[in-house]
Design a protein around this motif. Structure first.
Motif, PDB file in Angstrom:
ATOM      1  N   THR A   1       0.645  -1.275  -0.065  1.00 14.64           N
ATOM      2  CA  THR A   1      -0.012  -0.186   0.424  1.00 14.64           C
ATOM      3  C   THR A   1       0.833   0.952   0.182  1.00 14.64           C
ATOM      4  OG1 THR A   1      -0.055   0.199   2.185  1.00 14.64           O
ATOM      5  CG2 THR A   1      -1.826  -0.883   1.132  1.00 14.64           C
ATOM      6  N   GLY A   2       1.992   1.444   0.032  1.00 13.62           N
ATOM      7  CA  GLY A   2       2.754   2.215   0.524  1.00 13.62           C
ATOM      8  C   GLY A   2       2.952   3.498   1.796  1.00 13.62           C
ATOM      9  N   LYS A   3       1.910   2.565   2.534  1.00 18.20           N
ATOM     10  CA  LYS A   3       1.266   3.381   4.573  1.00 18.20           C
ATOM     11  C   LYS A   3       2.630   2.364   4.832  1.00 18.20           C
ATOM     12  CE  LYS A   3      -3.200   3.776   3.145  1.00 18.20           C
ATOM     13  NZ  LYS A   3      -4.621   2.704   4.240  1.00 18.20           N
ATOM     14  N   ALA A   4       2.078   3.814   6.250  1.00 13.60           N
ATOM     15  CA  ALA A   4       3.457   3.122   7.020  1.00 13.60           C
ATOM     16  C   ALA A   4       3.328   2.460   8.077  1.00 13.60           C
ATOM     17  CB  ALA A   4       2.995   4.130   8.663  1.00 13.60           C
ATOM     18  N   ALA A   5       4.599   0.698   8.307  1.00 14.68           N
ATOM     19  CA  ALA A   5       3.977  -0.645   7.969  1.00 14.68           C
ATOM     20  C   ALA A   5       4.408  -1.029   9.686  1.00 14.68           C
ATOM     21  CB  ALA A   5       4.919  -1.142   6.932  1.00 14.68           C
ATOM     22  N   LYS A   6       3.193  -2.208   9.989  1.00 10.20           N
ATOM     23  CA  LYS A   6       3.729  -2.124  11.022  1.00 10.20           C
ATOM     24  C   LYS A   6       4.206  -3.374  11.899  1.00 10.20           C
ATOM     25  CE  LYS A   6      -0.799   1.253  12.289  1.00 10.20           C
ATOM     26  NZ  LYS A   6      -1.922   0.458  13.426  1.00 10.20           N
ATOM     27  N   TYR A   7       3.831  -4.654  10.936  1.00  7.08           N
ATOM     28  CA  TYR A   7       4.074  -5.379  10.795  1.00  7.08           C
ATOM     29  C   TYR A   7       4.955  -6.544   9.607  1.00  7.08           C
ATOM     30  CZ  TYR A   7      -0.639  -4.739  12.480  1.00  7.08           C
ATOM     31  OH  TYR A   7      -1.610  -4.233  13.325  1.00  7.08           O
ATOM     32  N   ARG A   8       5.655  -7.553   9.359  1.00  5.08           N
ATOM     33  CA  ARG A   8       6.446  -8.052   9.006  1.00  5.08           C
ATOM     34  C   ARG A   8       5.761  -9.337   8.852  1.00  5.08           C
ATOM     35  NH1 ARG A   8      11.594 -10.583   9.845  1.00  5.08           N
ATOM     36  NH2 ARG A   8      11.186 -11.170  11.759  1.00  5.08           N
ATOM     37  N   ASP A   9       6.778  -9.990   7.275  1.00  7.12           N
ATOM     38  CA  ASP A   9       5.829 -11.173   7.370  1.00  7.12           C
ATOM     39  C   ASP A   9       7.456 -11.660   7.441  1.00  7.12           C
ATOM     40  OD1 ASP A   9       5.157 -13.600   6.392  1.00  7.12           O
ATOM     41  OD2 ASP A   9       5.885 -13.306   3.921  1.00  7.12           O
ATOM     42  N   ALA A  10       7.370 -13.046   8.571  1.00  9.07           N
ATOM     43  CA  ALA A  10       8.111 -13.719   8.715  1.00  9.07           C
ATOM     44  C   ALA A  10       9.293 -14.597   7.343  1.00  9.07           C
ATOM     45  CB  ALA A  10       7.900 -14.930   9.612  1.00  9.07           C
ATOM     46  N   ALA A  11       7.960 -14.866   6.606  1.00  8.08           N
ATOM     47  CA  ALA A  11       9.125 -16.268   5.340  1.00  8.08           C
ATOM     48  C   ALA A  11       9.443 -14.962   4.484  1.00  8.08           C
ATOM     49  CB  ALA A  11       8.055 -16.859   4.523  1.00  8.08           C
ATOM     50  N   THR A  12       9.093 -14.387   4.090  1.00  3.97           N
ATOM     51  CA  THR A  12       9.539 -13.018   3.387  1.00  3.97           C
ATOM     52  C   THR A  12      10.656 -11.883   4.021  1.00  3.97           C
ATOM     53  OG1 THR A  12       7.411 -11.422   2.810  1.00  3.97           O
ATOM     54  CG2 THR A  12       7.605 -13.524   1.150  1.00  3.97           C
ATOM     55  N   ASN A  13      10.350 -11.532   4.972  1.00  2.25           N
ATOM     56  CA  ASN A  13      10.917 -10.741   5.365  1.00  2.25           C
ATOM     57  C   ASN A  13      10.291  -9.451   4.557  1.00  2.25           C
ATOM     58  OD1 ASN A  13      12.369  -9.567   7.314  1.00  2.25           O
ATOM     59  ND2 ASN A  13      14.616  -9.548   5.693  1.00  2.25           N
ATOM     60  N   GLN A  14       9.324  -8.769   4.355  1.00  2.00           N
ATOM     61  CA  GLN A  14       8.747  -7.235   3.296  1.00  2.00           C
ATOM     62  C   GLN A  14       7.648  -7.151   5.064  1.00  2.00           C
ATOM     63  OE1 GLN A  14       9.723  -6.537   0.324  1.00  2.00           O
ATOM     64  NE2 GLN A  14      11.424  -8.271   1.375  1.00  2.00           N
ATOM     65  N   PHE A  15       7.596  -5.938   4.837  1.00  2.00           N
ATOM     66  CA  PHE A  15       7.055  -5.224   5.834  1.00  2.00           C
ATOM     67  C   PHE A  15       5.771  -4.829   5.112  1.00  2.00           C
ATOM     68  CE2 PHE A  15      11.047  -4.092   6.836  1.00  2.00           C
ATOM     69  CZ  PHE A  15      10.987  -4.307   8.372  1.00  2.00           C
ATOM     70  N   PHE A  16       4.464  -4.723   5.827  1.00  2.00           N
ATOM     71  CA  PHE A  16       3.132  -4.632   5.574  1.00  2.00           C
ATOM     72  C   PHE A  16       2.199  -3.714   6.443  1.00  2.00           C
ATOM     73  CE2 PHE A  16       3.393  -8.624   7.321  1.00  2.00           C
ATOM     74  CZ  PHE A  16       1.539  -8.952   7.648  1.00  2.00           C
ATOM     75  N   ALA A  17       1.398  -3.314   6.033  1.00  2.00           N
ATOM     76  CA  ALA A  17       0.673  -1.747   7.056  1.00  2.00           C
ATOM     77  C   ALA A  17      -1.045  -2.574   7.825  1.00  2.00           C
ATOM     78  CB  ALA A  17       0.034  -0.577   6.058  1.00  2.00           C
ATOM     79  N   ASN A  18      -2.035  -3.683   7.523  1.00  2.00           N
ATOM     80  CA  ASN A  18      -2.391  -4.578   7.602  1.00  2.00           C
ATOM     81  C   ASN A  18      -2.637  -5.805   7.341  1.00  2.00           C
ATOM     82  OD1 ASN A  18      -3.459  -4.378   5.371  1.00  2.00           O
ATOM     83  ND2 ASN A  18      -4.918  -2.132   5.622  1.00  2.00           N
ATOM     84  N   ALA A  19      -4.158  -6.894   7.724  1.00  2.00           N
ATOM     85  CA  ALA A  19      -4.248  -7.333   7.330  1.00  2.00           C
ATOM     86  C   ALA A  19      -4.042  -8.637   5.960  1.00  2.00           C
ATOM     87  CB  ALA A  19      -4.969  -8.275   8.121  1.00  2.00           C
ATOM     88  N   ASP A  20      -4.620  -7.180   5.371  1.00  2.59           N
ATOM     89  CA  ASP A  20      -5.451  -7.252   3.823  1.00  2.59           C
ATOM     90  C   ASP A  20      -3.974  -7.540   3.161  1.00  2.59           C
ATOM     91  OD1 ASP A  20      -8.314  -7.456   4.345  1.00  2.59           O
ATOM     92  OD2 ASP A  20      -8.309  -5.608   3.925  1.00  2.59           O
TER      93      ASP A  20
END
Length: 111
Positions: free
Chosen positions: A15-34
Motif C-alpha cells: 500500500t505504501g503506508k507506514a508498516a506495522k507488521y513484517r512477514d516472517a517468510a519473505t521479510n517484507q513489511f506490510f500495513a494491515n491484514a489485507d
C-alpha cells in the motif's frame, strides 16, 4: 545533547503506508491484514525466483521478457493508424486526399 536514535522508517510494500507488521517468510513489511494476505498470495518477483545467481538480475530479466512479450502482443494486434496527408486520422473507407465523409471531421465521428 546528542539526538536520540530514530526507529527505521518502514513502508508497506503493498500500500505504501507506514508498516506495522513484517512477514516472517519473505521479510517484507506490510500495513494491515489485507496487505499481508495479498503479499502472501502474490509475492514480489524477486522472491519467486530460483537461486540461480543474483535475485535482482533474475528479476530484471523476468520483467524485461514480460515487457517484450506484452510489446509483441500489442504490436501484433494493433495496426498502424491510417493518416491523411495533414496527419489527421482517416475515417473508415476514406482515402488520403478525399474529403471527410458525412458525419466525420478529421477522421473522428460526430453526431
Amino acid at each position: 545533547a546528542p539526538r536520540p536514535a530514530r526507529a527505521p522508517h518502514r513502508v508497506c510494500v503493498v500500500t505504501g503506508k507506514a508498516a506495522k507488521y513484517r512477514d516472517a517468510a519473505t521479510n517484507q513489511f506490510f500495513a494491515n491484514a489485507d496487505a499481508g494476505a495479498l503479499l502472501r498470495e502474490n509475492p514480489p518477483p524477486w522472491l519467486r525466483l530460483g537461486k540461480h545467481g543474483s535475485a535482482y538480475h533474475e528479476a530484471m530479466l523476468q520483467i524485461r521478457s514480460e515487457r517484450e512479450d506484452a510489446g509483441e502482443k500489442a504490436t501484433a494486434t494493433a495496426a498502424a493508424p491510417r493518416l491523411n496527408f495533414d496527419g489527421s486520422p482517416l475515417a473508415p473507407g476514406q482515402n488520403p486526399g478525399d474529403p471527410d465523409p458525412p458525419g466525420y471531421f478529421r477522421g473522428r465521428k460526430f453526431d
